[in-house]
Design an enzyme around this catalytic site. Structure first.
Site, mmCIF file in Angstrom:
data_model
loop_
_atom_site.group_PDB
_atom_site.id
_atom_site.type_symbol
_atom_site.label_atom_id
_atom_site.label_comp_id
_atom_site.label_asym_id
_atom_site.label_seq_id
_atom_site.Cartn_x
_atom_site.Cartn_y
_atom_site.Cartn_z
ATOM 1 N N HIS A 15 0.846 -1.192 0.000
ATOM 2 C CA HIS A 15 0.000 0.000 0.000
ATOM 3 C C HIS A 15 0.884 1.247 0.000
ATOM 4 O O HIS A 15 2.106 1.151 -0.101
ATOM 5 C CB HIS A 15 -0.950 -0.028 1.195
ATOM 6 N N ALA A 16 0.282 2.415 0.116
ATOM 7 C CA ALA A 16 1.007 3.678 -0.077
ATOM 8 C C ALA A 16 2.212 3.836 0.841
ATOM 9 O O ALA A 16 3.291 4.223 0.387
ATOM 10 C CB ALA A 16 0.050 4.854 0.101
#
Length: 96
Positions: A15-16
């Site tokens: 994820h980010a």
């Protein structure tokens, strides 16, 4: 060229925040860094967060990390270590 296969093992995948850590680590090296998603064949520039996020690598995804350049061995080792440490996000019991 150095090449190693890793499996994303953190609960939330790439994820980010995890992608940002990977890109930051990759950018510390002069070598080119390419990520290859084994199941789809998609590739990403390991120094571009947008490119890495577009891989949509979730828990269990196998990636090949390829590095090429004067510090390729140190780069691939550092990136493998980061993935194996679950991007520093999870404690040993799986809780953030």
């Amino acid at each position: 060229m150095q090449e190693r296969t890793v499996t994303i093992s953190n609960r939330l995948g790439l994820h980010a925040r995890a992608a940002a850590r990977l890109v930051r680590r990759a950018s510390q090296f002069n070598s080119n860094v390419t990520l290859l998603r084994k199941d789809t064949g998609e590739t990403a520039d390991g120094k571009s967060i947008l490119s890495v996020l577009l891989l949509a690598a979730s828990l269990g995804t196998s990636l090949i990390i390829k590095t090429e350049g004067d510090d390729e061995e140190r780069a691939v080792n550092a990136l493998v270590e980061l993935v194996e440490q679950k991007f520093g996000e999870e404690l040993s019991d799986g809780v953030f």
